[in-house]
Design a protein around this motif. Structure first.
Motif, PDB file in Angstrom:
ATOM      1  N   VAL A  62       0.785  -1.131  -0.126  1.00 39.29           N
ATOM      2  CA  VAL A  62       0.350   0.468  -0.375  1.00 39.29           C
ATOM      3  C   VAL A  62       1.251   0.739  -0.287  1.00 39.29           C
ATOM      4  O   VAL A  62       0.063   2.418  -0.024  1.00 39.29           O
ATOM      5  CB  VAL A  62      -0.971   0.594   1.147  1.00 39.29           C
ATOM      6  N   MET A  81      -6.165   6.382   1.982  1.00 43.20           N
ATOM      7  CA  MET A  81      -6.755   4.754   1.754  1.00 43.20           C
ATOM      8  C   MET A  81      -7.213   5.863   0.040  1.00 43.20           C
ATOM      9  O   MET A  81      -8.403   6.290  -0.702  1.00 43.20           O
ATOM     10  CB  MET A  81      -7.348   4.372   1.964  1.00 43.20           C
ATOM     11  N   ASP A  88      -7.395  -4.777  -1.905  1.00 40.25           N
ATOM     12  CA  ASP A  88      -7.213  -3.668  -0.958  1.00 40.25           C
ATOM     13  C   ASP A  88      -8.717  -4.483   0.222  1.00 40.25           C
ATOM     14  O   ASP A  88      -8.762  -3.552   1.004  1.00 40.25           O
ATOM     15  CB  ASP A  88      -7.418  -2.229  -1.164  1.00 40.25           C
TER      16      ASP A  88
END
Length: 122
Positions: A62, A81, A88
């Protein structure tokens, strides 16, 4: 002590979400706060964590897309995010640790919030 996570939901690939985790009933500060996730059929993995001094660690999967931050005065940790991908998709759980043990694996004494589901799908 309770950790209340919020912000999960359904988002299209490439979209963004921000997760928040607030601590209540706490009479002391947590040195390390962070987020883990667990996808169906997979082991739980560390996503990101941050110390009270601002030191961060982010999973390679990430890095560059997710950013962790915290408000020490409010005992709140955020996970921004961006550029979300289907991989994910998972249940994201926040955690808080009083000790300075930087071991990335959960240890006895860690506090956990309830998970919040993030689904990335078109």
């Amino acid at each position: 002590v309770q950790l209340q996570a919020s912000g999960g939901g359904l988002v299209q690939p490439g979209g963004s979400l921000r997760l928040s985790c607030a601590v209540s009933g706490n009479g002391f500060s947590f040195n390390i706060m962070g987020w883990y996730r667990q996808a169906p059929g997979k082991q739980r993995e560390l996503v990101a964590r941050i110390s009270s001094g601002g030191t961060t660690e982010t999973a390679d999967s990430v890095k560059g897309r997710f950013t962790i931050s915290r408000d020490n005065a409010k005992d709140t940790v955020l996970l921004q995010m961006n550029s979300l991908k289907p991989e994910d998709t998972a249940v994201y759980s926040c955690t808080a640790r009083r000790s300075l043990n930087w071991n990335p694996s959960p240890i006895p004494g860690d506090y956990w919030g309830q998970g919040t589901l993030v689904t990335v799908s078109s």
